[in-house]
Design an enzyme around this catalytic site. Structure first.
Site, PDB file in Angstrom:
ATOM      1  N   GLU A  25      -4.654   2.284  -4.387  1.00  0.00           N
ATOM      2  CA  GLU A  25      -3.207   2.443  -4.270  1.00  0.00           C
ATOM      3  C   GLU A  25      -2.556   1.188  -3.680  1.00  0.00           C
ATOM      4  O   GLU A  25      -1.456   1.227  -3.163  1.00  0.00           O
ATOM      5  CB  GLU A  25      -2.858   3.662  -3.403  1.00  0.00           C
ATOM      6  CG  GLU A  25      -3.229   3.560  -1.953  1.00  0.00           C
ATOM      7  CD  GLU A  25      -4.653   4.049  -1.642  1.00  0.00           C
ATOM      8  OE1 GLU A  25      -4.923   4.325  -0.471  1.00  0.00           O
ATOM      9  OE2 GLU A  25      -5.476   4.164  -2.578  1.00  0.00           O
ATOM     10  N   ASP A  52       0.852  -1.183   0.000  1.00  0.00           N
ATOM     11  CA  ASP A  52       0.000   0.000   0.000  1.00  0.00           C
ATOM     12  C   ASP A  52       0.892   1.239   0.000  1.00  0.00           C
ATOM     13  O   ASP A  52       1.841   1.329   0.791  1.00  0.00           O
ATOM     14  CB  ASP A  52      -0.897  -0.008   1.243  1.00  0.00           C
ATOM     15  CG  ASP A  52      -1.900   1.127   1.223  1.00  0.00           C
ATOM     16  OD1 ASP A  52      -2.946   0.975   0.574  1.00  0.00           O
ATOM     17  OD2 ASP A  52      -1.632   2.164   1.870  1.00  0.00           O
TER      18      ASP A  52
END
Length: 327
Positions: free
Chosen positions: A229, A185
């Protein structure tokens, strides 16, 4: 062996041991503007076929040595052969011969004596059908590519991740081999978007995705965009130790991109956090468990300060991270 070529025309390969028949076929088809290649027997036809890649083959059924039926079967075994129609020309009209022609892979047949208008129409139709089939297959392949590749980052899509993970989970369960998963992440990505704008955010994700992809070397390993993301790396036949080494490398290469991030609470650059999980799948088990384990490890990496990776043992997370780089 005889050829007669003009640009931008479909190529017809005529295979017949009788020169008179080959000449008749050539003259009839040249009137319609086709390129012509001629072979005297099945063996010569196979050689010419692989050299010239014709759009259609007109094959005499009865020839000495390798007959048309055997030659047709061999053509179908070639990569290009499965897309190239074969029109069988035969003096035999019995049901057994017709069945044999189709069983050998012929698309259609005409009988001798040849009815020339019928032959010309069938050649035209079969070439058109073959071209349409190739176009349809190319379109389907492109559609499949679009479905399995994330449009922004050009790594595998979430759909492809799930398909591949399920496939490899079952394969590792069958072979009783380890499978590892890394979930990554981008740290403080919302803040990055708010600061630099969504276009810059897209470019950032593209660079991060490429960096992760470049870190993964084995063909069987898959990098996918898991969420906005978030990225995932599937590692078949990989134990926790090997996955940990790769996770550390991924964190390092993203850091070395040195993408400025003034609002990062870790450093002045874009970084990522990663969670790692590994298991030997059991037959009938659910791969969602290892995803949850990797997700818990990722959450722990964020709690521990981000810009790092954390290992999981499926049910609980190891309190393990390598000291980081002055964060």
């Amino acid at each position: 062996m005889k050829t007669n070529f003009y640009k931008n025309q479909s190529l017809v390969l005529i295979v017949d041991d009788e020169p008179f028949i080959r000449t008749q076929l050539r003259l009839a088809l040249e009137r319609d503007g086709y390129q012509i290649a001629e072979a005297r027997d099945g063996l010569e036809a196979l050689i010419l076929f692989q050299q010239l890649h014709p759009q259609i083959v007109l094959m005499d059924a009865i020839m000495p040595g390798m007959d048309g039926f055997e030659c047709c079967i061999k053509l179908q075994s070639l990569d290009q052969g499965k897309y190239t129609p074969v029109l069988m020309i035969t003096g035999l009209e019995d049901q057994e011969s017709v069945d044999q022609a189709f069983d050998a892979g012929a698309i259609d047949y005409v009988t001798k004596p040849i009815h020339w208008p019928v032959l010309r129409q069938r050649v035209k139709r079969l070439i058109q059908q073959s071209q349409l089939q190739k176009q349809l297959e190319a379109a389907n392949q492109e559609l499949q590519r679009l479905v399995t590749i994330d449009g922004l980052t050009q790594v595998a899509s979430r759909r492809r991740f799930e398909e591949y993970f399920s496939q490899e989970w079952q394969r590792m369960a069958r072979d009783q081999l380890p499978l590892s998963l890394i979930l990554c992440d981008v740290d403080y990505f919302k803040s990055y978007n708010d600061t630099y704008g969504h276009r810059a955010g897209d470019r950032c994700l593209q660079k991060v995705a490429q960096a992760i992809k470049d870190s993964v070397k084995r063909p069987a390993d898959l990098v996918a965009r898991y969420g906005g993301e978030e990225f995932a790396v599937i590692l078949p036949k990989t134990e926790m130790q090997g996955a940990a080494i790769l996770a550390e490398k991924i964190c390092s290469v993203v850091r070395k991109l040195a993408i400025p991030h003034s609002n990062s609470q870790v450093s002045g650059y874009v970084t990522i956090s990663a969670g790692v999980a590994a298991d030997i799948p059991q037959p009938g088990s659910d791969f969602q468990d290892i995803i949850s384990a990797a997700d818990r490890a990722l959450y722990q990496a964020k709690i521990e300060g981000r810009d790092r990776f954390q290992l999981s043992n499926k049910q609980s997370t190891y309190n393990f991270s390598i000291p980081r780089w002055g964060a």
